[in-house]
Design an enzyme around this catalytic site. Structure first.
Site, PDB file in Angstrom:
ATOM      1  N   ARG A  57     -35.060  37.112 -25.554  1.00 19.84           N
ATOM      2  CA  ARG A  57     -34.896  35.790 -25.549  1.00 19.84           C
ATOM      3  C   ARG A  57     -35.631  34.834 -24.706  1.00 19.84           C
ATOM      4  O   ARG A  57     -36.729  33.809 -24.979  1.00 19.84           O
ATOM      5  CB  ARG A  57     -33.376  35.208 -25.644  1.00 19.84           C
ATOM      6  CG  ARG A  57     -32.624  35.165 -26.930  1.00 19.84           C
ATOM      7  CD  ARG A  57     -31.221  35.431 -26.736  1.00 19.84           C
ATOM      8  NE  ARG A  57     -31.259  36.560 -25.913  1.00 19.84           N
ATOM      9  CZ  ARG A  57     -31.111  37.756 -26.471  1.00 19.84           C
ATOM     10  NH1 ARG A  57     -31.122  37.815 -28.047  1.00 19.84           N
ATOM     11  NH2 ARG A  57     -31.206  38.892 -26.018  1.00 19.84           N
ATOM     12  N   THR A  58     -35.418  35.005 -23.537  1.00 20.53           N
ATOM     13  CA  THR A  58     -35.913  34.241 -22.417  1.00 20.53           C
ATOM     14  C   THR A  58     -37.491  34.242 -22.255  1.00 20.53           C
ATOM     15  O   THR A  58     -38.393  33.265 -22.365  1.00 20.53           O
ATOM     16  CB  THR A  58     -35.277  34.390 -20.927  1.00 20.53           C
ATOM     17  OG1 THR A  58     -34.074  34.536 -21.084  1.00 20.53           O
ATOM     18  CG2 THR A  58     -35.682  33.276 -20.001  1.00 20.53           C
ATOM     19  N   LYS A  86     -46.324  49.042  -6.572  1.00 19.73           N
ATOM     20  CA  LYS A  86     -47.030  49.488  -5.537  1.00 19.73           C
ATOM     21  C   LYS A  86     -46.690  49.057  -4.217  1.00 19.73           C
ATOM     22  O   LYS A  86     -47.028  49.186  -3.114  1.00 19.73           O
ATOM     23  CB  LYS A  86     -48.648  49.284  -5.442  1.00 19.73           C
ATOM     24  CG  LYS A  86     -49.243  49.675  -6.799  1.00 19.73           C
ATOM     25  CD  LYS A  86     -50.620  49.132  -6.975  1.00 19.73           C
ATOM     26  CE  LYS A  86     -50.985  48.983  -8.477  1.00 19.73           C
ATOM     27  NZ  LYS A  86     -52.239  48.303  -8.521  1.00 19.73           N
ATOM     28  N   ARG A 107     -38.464  36.237 -13.841  1.00 14.33           N
ATOM     29  CA  ARG A 107     -37.269  36.839 -13.813  1.00 14.33           C
ATOM     30  C   ARG A 107     -37.212  37.990 -12.861  1.00 14.33           C
ATOM     31  O   ARG A 107     -38.216  38.781 -12.971  1.00 14.33           O
ATOM     32  CB  ARG A 107     -36.652  37.223 -15.231  1.00 14.33           C
ATOM     33  CG  ARG A 107     -35.427  37.975 -15.366  1.00 14.33           C
ATOM     34  CD  ARG A 107     -34.956  38.430 -16.481  1.00 14.33           C
ATOM     35  NE  ARG A 107     -34.418  37.266 -17.200  1.00 14.33           N
ATOM     36  CZ  ARG A 107     -33.650  37.354 -18.351  1.00 14.33           C
ATOM     37  NH1 ARG A 107     -33.510  38.388 -19.042  1.00 14.33           N
ATOM     38  NH2 ARG A 107     -33.254  36.328 -18.787  1.00 14.33           N
ATOM     39  N   HIS A 135     -29.342  31.119 -13.792  1.00 13.60           N
ATOM     40  CA  HIS A 135     -30.240  31.202 -14.865  1.00 13.60           C
ATOM     41  C   HIS A 135     -30.425  29.906 -15.559  1.00 13.60           C
ATOM     42  O   HIS A 135     -29.823  29.669 -16.788  1.00 13.60           O
ATOM     43  CB  HIS A 135     -29.446  32.240 -16.208  1.00 13.60           C
ATOM     44  CG  HIS A 135     -30.489  32.625 -17.152  1.00 13.60           C
ATOM     45  ND1 HIS A 135     -31.671  31.979 -17.597  1.00 13.60           N
ATOM     46  CD2 HIS A 135     -30.384  33.561 -18.174  1.00 13.60           C
ATOM     47  CE1 HIS A 135     -32.302  32.516 -18.648  1.00 13.60           C
ATOM     48  NE2 HIS A 135     -31.281  33.590 -18.925  1.00 13.60           N
TER      49      HIS A 135
HETATM   50  N1   CP Z   1     -29.925  34.721 -22.675  1.00 13.94           N
HETATM   51  C1   CP Z   1     -30.994  35.931 -22.203  1.00 13.94           C
HETATM   52  O1   CP Z   1     -31.290  35.580 -21.042  1.00 13.94           O
HETATM   53  O2   CP Z   1     -31.288  36.570 -22.959  1.00 13.94           O
HETATM   54  P1   CP Z   1     -32.631  37.817 -22.482  1.00 13.94           P
HETATM   55  O3   CP Z   1     -31.961  38.618 -21.435  1.00 13.94           O
HETATM   56  O4   CP Z   1     -32.935  38.511 -23.796  1.00 13.94           O
HETATM   57  O5   CP Z   1     -33.664  36.740 -22.216  1.00 13.94           O
END
Ligand code: CP
Length: 313
Positions: A57-58, A86, A107, A135
């Site tokens: 999703r993100t 590396k 991320r 998040h």
């Molecule tokens: N909700 C969420 O962060 O989903 P993903 O890990 O798929 O990005």
């Protein structure tokens, strides 16, 4: 040309004031109503998605957001295909990618990694999840869902259920909601996955927020206007046995909703494993797929805000 320029980033949802969150909600609602008016806003601009951890999703919603704004996307979806494999540092990666992109969404499995990136990048950095910490863009999706379902954030009765220890989405959502009056929280988890004491102390106790800690989901169901289910975060466990023992602690089924309110809003940041039975997906109270869609619109609004503040748009 190589001068380090300070840019506004989004690392923690508390980086934005409630007024700024309100502006993002207004923009996202306007994008939903008039998508064509935004389709060229980011013409010629580039978003870098640096994903050192898996995501559906993100990452894809950031990419879709930038494409729907008329911009371009570059990046990687796993650490192994980047020079992190590396030994390149997050700080160097952020400096390097600032030469290629106008904005970065990152991320990383380590808490604080996005903050380090923002201190070294010369373009805005968006925290797309840092370990078990925060998040904030999931929270933006959550806030738009609550705003559209409930009309605002005051006097809400919210149940947070599942892995409250490692669930970064829960920590960010509590940060965001703690700023609105009348909040009541039900923290529903197994003993081992309780909300970290630093979150309880720094946020709930200091702000005098009413909360109940319990293991009993059905017992608090009649009180709740929002039920936020979460997955047990397998990737944060040190020991597989503990994960297997705890993973199915809460499974929401139609039977468990027998005493729930008719206007309950059932949320989940997804991915789900077993926490919500698929038999609930067609219940009008299930909001988790709307939440996914709203995430894209809030990320569009966020990209616009940060690029404007950086003077790029
Ligand atoms: N909700 C969420 O962060 O989903 P993903 O890990 O798929 O990005």
């Amino acid at each position: 040309m190589f001068e380090k320029k300070h840019c506004r980033s989004l690392i923690d949802i508390l980086d934005f004031s409630p007024e700024e969150i309100q502006d993002l909600l207004v923009t996202a609602n306007d994008i939903i109503a008039h998508p064509e008016a935004y389709s060229e806003c980011c013409h010629g601009k580039k978003l870098a998605t640096l994903f050192f951890e898996p995501s559906t999703r993100t990452r894809l919603s950031f990419e879709a957001a930038m494409y729907e704004l008329g911009g371009h996307v570059l990046g990687f979806s796993e650490a192994q295909s980047s020079s992190a494999s590396k030994g390149e540092s997050v700080a160097d990666t952020a400096r390097v990618v600032s030469c290629y992109a106008d904005i970065i969404a990152m991320r990383h499995p380590k808490e604080g990694a996005a903050l380090v990136a923002s201190m070294n990048a010369s373009v805005p950095v968006i925290n797309a999840g840092d370990g078990g910490h925060l998040h904030p863009t999931q929270t933006l999706a959550d806030l738009l869902t609550i705003y559209r379902e409930k009309g605002g954030f005051e006097n809400l009765n919210v149940g947070l259920c599942g892995d409250l220890k490692f669930g970064r989405t829960v920590h960010s959502l509590i940060n965001a909601l703690s700023r609105y009056p009348g909040l009541k929280l039900w923290l529903i988890s197994p003993e081992e996955l309780k909300l970290p004491s630093y979150v309880k102390k720094e946020l709930l106790q200091e702000k005098n927020i009413h909360y109940v800690q319990t293991t009993d989901l059905e017992g608090c169901m009649p009180e709740l206007e929002i039920l936020y289910m979460t997955r047990v975060q397998k990737e944060r466990f040190f020991n597989e046995e503990d994960y297997l023992r705890l993973k199915d602690s809460y499974i929401l089924t139609p039977e468990k909703l027998h005493n729930a309110r008719a206007d309950l809003c059932i949320m989940h940041p997804l991915p789900r494993v077993n926490e919500i039975s698929v038999a609930i997906d067609d219940d009008p109270r299930a909001c988790y797929f709307k939440q996914v869609l709203y995430g894209k619109y809030m990320r569009m609004a966020l990209i616009l805000k940060l690029l404007k503040e950086a003077g790029t748009l």
